[in-house]
Design a protein around this motif. Structure first.
Motif, PDB file in Angstrom:
ATOM      1  N   ASP A 152       2.843   7.980   7.720  1.00 19.28           N
ATOM      2  CA  ASP A 152       2.348   6.933   6.830  1.00 19.28           C
ATOM      3  C   ASP A 152       2.980   7.009   5.437  1.00 19.28           C
ATOM      4  OD1 ASP A 152       0.459   5.708   8.614  1.00 19.28           O
ATOM      5  OD2 ASP A 152      -0.820   7.454   8.349  1.00 19.28           O
ATOM      6  N   ASP A 160       1.377  10.964   0.188  1.00 15.74           N
ATOM      7  CA  ASP A 160       1.404   9.543   0.500  1.00 15.74           C
ATOM      8  C   ASP A 160       2.741   8.902   0.153  1.00 15.74           C
ATOM      9  OD1 ASP A 160      -1.584   9.204   1.097  1.00 15.74           O
ATOM     10  OD2 ASP A 160      -1.619  10.097  -0.905  1.00 15.74           O
ATOM     11  N   GLU A 193       0.836  -1.197   0.000  1.00 18.47           N
ATOM     12  CA  GLU A 193       0.000   0.000   0.000  1.00 18.47           C
ATOM     13  C   GLU A 193       0.872   1.247   0.000  1.00 18.47           C
ATOM     14  OE1 GLU A 193      -3.684   2.069   2.531  1.00 18.47           O
ATOM     15  OE2 GLU A 193      -2.579   0.351   3.371  1.00 18.47           O
ATOM     16  N   ASN A 230      -1.222   5.449   3.489  1.00 18.77           N
ATOM     17  CA  ASN A 230      -2.494   4.863   3.936  1.00 18.77           C
ATOM     18  C   ASN A 230      -3.610   5.255   2.985  1.00 18.77           C
ATOM     19  OD1 ASN A 230      -2.874   7.536   4.534  1.00 18.77           O
ATOM     20  ND2 ASN A 230      -3.524   7.231   6.648  1.00 18.77           N
TER      21      ASN A 230
END
Length: 357
Positions: free
Chosen positions: A207, A180, A5, A8
């Protein structure tokens, strides 16, 4: 192929990505559009679902090629592009850096043009391309957040460069909640500032994910550049000083043990081991090597599933890195290890210099 991923964001990327700077330009070898489309299709067939392009690559040509290659397969692809360079009003001079524009009007026009070339109404990841930290104003961040809110962007990233450095920019990407991912040069031989960002993410609890580019250190770790290789003037790797390659070949010999894993889980090539080292960092979501042909795609896409590094191998590499792989001479790279003003890298205790532009 395994997936991770991005931050998040809910966006999953393949551990091995397709760096589409290789198509749309002749900096990594000349190929027809048909051959370029075929390369992307081969990568998708090999499980490489993360495709990383940018509007400035070939001044839109790379995006158009990617758009053709993923026609009918958009749902299979985690698509990323970058904006920020104004190539519309400025001619390209060799491999030199173009002026950047990061105001709302320009970014909006550039993003819409990218969507048109990619023949899609959204991208999974949108990255600011080599933006200086002072250019990413609250207005820019608000605009990016708007695109994320309206669904035209699923995740946001900050791609660093063009030289090795840009510490303040990567730290900002880790700090700002909008981002991200941070993309940076990161490999066994060039571990800073990538290690710094990994540490920052761990220490802050951010994150943010890392996207690692140049994982093979400009041809050293995949052994595409050997003492017998003659790099043409147009080859993007020819900007490296000869001392870089000479010391690099010595370093490669010091890590030959990576080709023979110290556990009975299979085999791996040097190029695959270099990727596995990066994937040993949980913070690294995807590694984007520069595929040049189908053989590269077949070998490197398989790196997601070859034996991972053992703890002993990882520690041995750490020890070698701390000793500069027992190479006691200059690699000629100081001038290329840069940051915006140098203050951030000096404060971090890194052996780098300020940028000259």
């Amino acid at each position: 192929m395994q997936h991770r991923e991005l931050g998040n964001s809910g966006v999953e990327v393949s551990e091995i990505g397709f760096g589409a700077w290789v198509v749309g330009t002749d900096w990594w070898g000349d190929r027809s559009d048909e051959q370029a489309v075929g390369m992307v299709e081969d990568a998708l067939d090999s499980g490489v679902t993360y495709v990383d392009t940018g509007d400035v690559y070939g001044h839109g040509d790379s995006e158009e090629i990617i758009g053709k290659a993923i026609d009918g397969r958009r749902d299979e692809v985690t698509l990323s592009t970058k904006i920020g360079y104004d190539f519309y009003d400025n001619p390209q001079a060799g491999h030199g850096e173009l002026p950047k524009e990061l105001n709302r009007e320009y970014l909006t026009e550039a993003f819409e043009a990218s969507l048109d070339r990619l023949d899609t109404d959204y991208v999974d990841v949108l990255q600011l391309h080599n933006a200086n930290v002072d250019e990413v104003t609250p207005e820019v961040r608000d605009l990016l957040a708007e695109w994320k809110a309206d669904g035209r962007v699923r995740a946001l990233g900050w791609a660093l460069g063009p030289s090795i450095g840009w510490l303040a920019e990567g730290d900002a990407a880790v700090e700002y909640e909008e981002f991200d991912a941070v993309q940076t040069v990161f490999n066994l031989f060039e571990q800073e500032p990538g290690r710094h960002f990994v540490d920052s993410i761990r220490e802050s609890g951010s994150d943010t994910s890392v996207i690692a580019r140049v994982p093979h250190s400009s041809g050293l770790l995949n052994e595409q550049v050997t003492p017998d290789t003659v790099l043409e003037d147009g080859d993007h790797r020819s900007h490296r000083p000869k001392e870089w390659y000479e010391t690099g070949w010595e370093k490669v010999e010091a890590i030959r043990f990576l080709e023979e894993p110290d556990h009975a889980e299979g085999t791996r090539t040097m190029a695959q081991a270099a990727i596995r080292w990066l994937l040993a960092h949980d913070e690294v979501a995807s590694v984007t090597p520069t595929f040049r042909d189908g053989d590269d795609i077949a070998e490197w896409s398989a790196a997601s599933d070859v034996p991972p590094l053992s703890e002993a191998e990882y520690e041995r590499l750490d020890d070698l890195y701390a000793r500069n792989f027992d190479v006691d001479r200059d690699d000629g790279m100081d001038v290329l290890r840069t940051s915006v003003d140098g203050d951030d890298i000096e404060a971090a205790g890194l052996d780098k210099r300020a940028a000259s532009y």
